[in-house]
Design a protein around this motif. Structure first.
Motif, PDB file in Angstrom:
ATOM      1  N   GLU A 198       0.805  -1.225   0.000  1.00 14.99           N
ATOM      2  CA  GLU A 198       0.000   0.000   0.000  1.00 14.99           C
ATOM      3  C   GLU A 198       0.836   1.272   0.000  1.00 14.99           C
ATOM      4  OE1 GLU A 198      -3.972   0.382   1.980  1.00 14.99           O
ATOM      5  OE2 GLU A 198      -2.961  -0.967   3.382  1.00 14.99           O
ATOM      6  N   ASP A 271      -5.359   0.267  12.674  1.00 18.58           N
ATOM      7  CA  ASP A 271      -5.356   0.035  11.226  1.00 18.58           C
ATOM      8  C   ASP A 271      -3.961  -0.346  10.729  1.00 18.58           C
ATOM      9  OD1 ASP A 271      -7.996   0.642  11.177  1.00 18.58           O
ATOM     10  OD2 ASP A 271      -7.866   2.240   9.684  1.00 18.58           O
ATOM     11  N   ALA A 274      -3.233  -3.914  11.694  1.00 15.72           N
ATOM     12  CA  ALA A 274      -4.009  -4.809  10.825  1.00 15.72           C
ATOM     13  C   ALA A 274      -3.343  -4.922   9.462  1.00 15.72           C
ATOM     14  CB  ALA A 274      -5.439  -4.289  10.685  1.00 15.72           C
ATOM     15  N   ALA A 275      -2.869  -3.784   8.930  1.00 18.19           N
ATOM     16  CA  ALA A 275      -2.221  -3.793   7.615  1.00 18.19           C
ATOM     17  C   ALA A 275      -0.903  -4.565   7.663  1.00 18.19           C
ATOM     18  CB  ALA A 275      -1.990  -2.363   7.134  1.00 18.19           C
ATOM     19  N   ALA A 278      -1.731  -8.194   7.845  1.00 14.38           N
ATOM     20  CA  ALA A 278      -2.238  -8.700   6.566  1.00 14.38           C
ATOM     21  C   ALA A 278      -1.157  -8.685   5.490  1.00 14.38           C
ATOM     22  CB  ALA A 278      -3.426  -7.847   6.113  1.00 14.38           C
ATOM     23  N   SER A 280      -0.100  -6.062   3.960  1.00 15.32           N
ATOM     24  CA  SER A 280      -0.454  -5.124   2.891  1.00 15.32           C
ATOM     25  C   SER A 280       0.363  -3.841   2.942  1.00 15.32           C
ATOM     26  CB  SER A 280      -1.947  -4.805   2.942  1.00 15.32           C
ATOM     27  OG  SER A 280      -2.262  -4.094   4.114  1.00 15.32           O
TER      28      SER A 280
ATOM     29  N   ALA B 134      -9.073  -0.488   3.360  1.00 16.11           N
ATOM     30  CA  ALA B 134      -7.893  -1.353   3.339  1.00 16.11           C
ATOM     31  C   ALA B 134      -8.116  -2.463   2.316  1.00 16.11           C
ATOM     32  CB  ALA B 134      -7.675  -1.950   4.725  1.00 16.11           C
ATOM     33  N   PRO B 135      -7.023  -2.996   1.771  1.00 12.11           N
ATOM     34  CA  PRO B 135      -7.186  -4.062   0.765  1.00 12.11           C
ATOM     35  C   PRO B 135      -8.023  -5.230   1.282  1.00 12.11           C
ATOM     36  CG  PRO B 135      -4.894  -3.355   0.892  1.00 12.11           C
ATOM     37  CD  PRO B 135      -5.609  -2.664   2.008  1.00 12.11           C
ATOM     38  N   PHE B 136      -8.020  -5.386   2.610  1.00  9.22           N
ATOM     39  CA  PHE B 136      -8.796  -6.484   3.194  1.00  9.22           C
ATOM     40  C   PHE B 136     -10.121  -5.972   3.761  1.00  9.22           C
ATOM     41  CE2 PHE B 136      -5.376  -4.780   5.765  1.00  9.22           C
ATOM     42  CZ  PHE B 136      -6.057  -4.243   6.843  1.00  9.22           C
TER      43      PHE B 136
END
Lengths: 434, 294
Positions: A198, A271, A274-275, A278, A280, B134-136
């Motif tokens: 991202e 957030d 979480a990213a 994940a 991302s 978010a991508p998810f």
């Protein structure tokens, strides 16, 4: 016995009490959702606190603090603490508590967010705690902390028991070298975006975290938020240029593709975790406390690849970071309650910080426990040399509000100069009415 | 029973007194206090020091106010129209289902009502998860499966407003549905039957028989939903915080920020009065409608 030994023993005994013994009925009765201490104690002090320690979701943390509180209360026979939980809506909670304190209905003792301390000082509701802290203890506080919690007469109006700072987290498998400048950060963000991530994540939504995380960029550009009288000047003269420059940095990150447009909607630090979990993102601007959260979130091999570094600045030698944290202040004029309130502050500043791994605000604590001597914490203490707290003035929450609006506007394509002028005008208008 | 002991001789005040006292304490006192504060220079940091009109002047000269009112107007108008349309649509569906004895109608009513009992803050949090970019993220992840998106639900100013409206509609539709469902239950089925015998199509029966009979409910519901929507700020606070920038900062949220972040009690009081005035105007319209119906 040295402070080091004392701290270690206190934290150890609390952990042992919490971990090795099943909570007895007697202890459960001594700590309830609204009280610590015997229910029939003749004296009581109200204490408003957040839900991250004594009432934490994590049973281990909760049990550790229960033991610490009960141990501390042994110094105050005949006393109990009537606890009142604060909500997570910090701004509203702190403003409401201030209103109650002004009306004489506030708690005797409370946790006050460092960003709101200026308002409490301005309202004159805080009682000095000098009787419980020596001059040496006060002098040992970090300079920016000491300045915020003492008045012109040297009175200790609150105890700032831990601090934190904003840092750049990165996955070294994607971004091997720590970006030191904004240009390097943008290049790293673009490279990670090209690699399928991202890009650089940061808070850009309407909440206090957005303002505090961004302020390091403004300060590193040479800007000041307020003048010596506490009036907002961030949009005037050289400060205006710094404000526009720092806003443009954020805007450029998004327009270049180094950061996703969604940063304008990020309104919490979770957030980022979480990213990261994940996979991302490979870079984000977060709080120092998130390092341990990251450890708990990622697989060990993934966590090993993540590192922290100072926030990049406009140039490699110009860096700054926002320092936050919480204070504990007394609002009762009863000396015994003030003394108990100070004892709670010491509980958090000493064994409490050891238990939670939070950054103390006095140098003695760093020497007192190995917990604060980990490579990461030592790095943080070095970063804190560039740390700056939010100004301890009552107008700060409104300034932060205007900064959030300005950042949201430029991330949505607005003109940084116009956003700066609107923010200055609004803050000045609010200041004149305070 | 003597005349003096007869309660019916004491007039309406004996009966209305307790209710007026309770209502006065709960509604009138805070309103009067807001009026008092509006004419002072009170802040959260100090008591009022003087009586003045400065707070009114500050609000009227506030360059942000027109934008806030525009956002409030869009949010309220879109919410009211869509809430009414959806509420009526679902009420018609449930009513028709009831008449035909279809199973599951009670479950459908309960499902719609479930959203109504969710607190505003929780509503905002739920939709923040759904609209996560978010991508998810929730909805975007679903859209990605069919090759669409990602959609900037919360970071694009226009879409953030749409997201706030959707969240509000999801929660508020139940109220409109209840109003219309009750009204539909009270309609005389003989008129529908007569129209059917006369050969009117389903659409004609709805437009020419049902809708005219619901006119009063539509107008009253619009006013009630308008008042409710004007006061909505908790779900927006949790969903967007009013951002990006001030794209979703409605008047009630602006008032909240003025008091709790700017500590400006008197200006907050003026804004609260402005909000109350808008709500009272809607209530006055409601009263006029009722008088007309009588």
């Amino acid at each position: 016995m040295t402070i080091r030994h004392s701290l270690r023993l206190t934290a150890l005994s609390a952990a042992l009490t919490a971990g090795l013994t099943a909570p007895s009925w007697a202890q459960e009765d001594m700590v309830t959702r609204s009280r610590v201490g015997p229910a029939d104690a003749p004296n009581s002090m109200s204490f408003r606190l957040t839900a991250f320690d004594l009432y934490a979701q994590d049973p281990k943390t909760r049990a550790t603090f229960e033991a610490l509180y009960l141990d501390m209360l042994k110094q105050f026979p005949g006393w109990k603490i009537d606890t009142q939980l604060q909500t997570n809506d910090i701004g509203q909670e702190q403003a409401r508590m201030l209103e109650q304190a002004r009306a004489g209905r506030g708690p005797d003792c409370a946790m006050i967010d460092s960003s709101s301390l200026g308002a409490y000082r301005a309202a004159g509701v805080l009682q000095p705690m000098n009787a419980s802290f020596s001059k040496a203890e006060i002098d040992d506080l970090f300079p920016f902390v000491r300045k915020a919690v003492t008045d012109d007469q040297g009175n200790l109006l609150a105890y700032w028991w831990f601090t934190d700072l904003r840092v750049l987290y990165r996955d070294t498998r994607v971004v091997p070298e720590a970006p030191q400048t904004w240009a390097q950060a943008q290049a790293a963000g673009l490279a990670s975006a090209k690699a399928g991530y991202e890009g650089l994540l940061f808070s850009g939504g309407r909440w206090e975290g957005t303002a505090l995380d961004w302020l390091g960029n403004f300060w590193a550009s040479g800007g000041d938020l307020v003048d010596a009288e506490g009036a907002p000047v961030f949009g005037l003269g050289e400060n205006r240029a710094a404000f526009i420059t720092a806003l443009s940095y954020y805007a450029d990150l998004v327009t270049s593709g180094a950061s996703p447009a969604r940063v304008a909607s990020i309104t919490n630090y979770d957030d980022f975790l979480a990213a990261a979990a994940a996979g991302s993102t490979a870079m984000f601007v977060g709080g120092s406390w998130q390092y341990e959260q990251l450890r708990g979130t990622l697989a060990p091999e993934d966590f090993a690849a993540w590192e922290v570094s100072e926030l990049p600045g406009p140039s490699a030698d110009a860096g700054a970071t926002g320092a936050g944290g919480w204070t504990i202040g007394a609002m009762s004029d009863d000396p015994e309650k003030v003394k108990l309130c100070a004892a709670i502050a010491k509980l958090y500043a000493g064994p409490g910080n050891v238990a939670q791994g939070l950054l103390p605000t006095a140098t003695a604590y760093y020497k007192a426990s190995d917990v604060f001597s980990t490579p990461t914490n030592l790095a943080y203490s070095k970063f804190l040399e560039h740390g700056r707290p939010r100004p301890g003035v009552a107008i700060y929450p409104e300034i932060a509000n205007q900064i959030e609006i300005a950042i949201g506007a430029v991330l949505s394509g607005g003109d940084p100069a116009e956003a700066t002028d609107r923010a200055q005008q609004a803050a000045q208008s609010a200041y004149e009415r305070l | 029973m003597s005349r003096a002991a007869d309660p019916s001789r004491a007039g309406p005040w004996l009966w209305l007194g307790p209710a007026l006292l309770v209502l006065g304490a709960i509604y009138l006192w805070p309103l009067l206090d807001a009026v008092r504060l509006a004419f002072t220079d009170a802040t959260l940091l100090r008591a009022p020091t003087r009586v003045s009109l400065d707070a009114f002047a500050a609000v009227l000269s506030d360059p942000a106010l027109p934008g806030i009112l525009r956002v409030t107007g869009i949010f309220t108008a879109a919410s009211v129209i869509l809430l009414q349309a959806l509420g009526l649509g679902i009420a018609l569906l449930v009513h028709r289902g009831d008449r035909r004895g279809l199973p599951g109608m009670a479950a459908l009513r309960a499902l719609v009502l479930a959203a109504w009992v969710v607190p505003g803050i929780a509503n905002g949090v739920i939709w923040q998860i759904v609209f996560s970019e978010a991508p998810f993220g929730g909805l975007n992840a679903v859209l990605a499966v069919v090759g669409l998106g990602p959609v900037a639900w919360l970071s694009d100013p226009a879409l953030a407003m749409l997201s706030a409206i959707i969240a509000n509609i999801w929660q508020g539709t139940a109220f409109s549905m209840i109003l219309y469902y009750a009204a539909l239950k009270g309609l005389d089925p003989a008129l529908q039957e007569a129209a059917k015998v006369d050969g009117a199509s389903a659409l004609d029966r709805f437009a020419l028989v049902t809708l005219p009979q619901l006119k009063g409910t539509i107008l009253a519901g619009s006013v009630l939903v308008t008042i409710q929507t004007l006061g909505t700020f908790d779900s927006i606070l949790a969903l967007t915080g009013g951002g990006p920038g001030q794209a979703t900062e409605v008047l009630s949220l602006y008032t909240y920020n003025t008091v709790f972040r700017g500590f400006d009690l008197s200006r907050g009081a003026v804004l609260a009065l402005l909000l109350a005035a808008l709500s009272l105007a809607a209530a006055a319209l409601y009263a006029l409608i009722l008088r007309e119906r009588r």
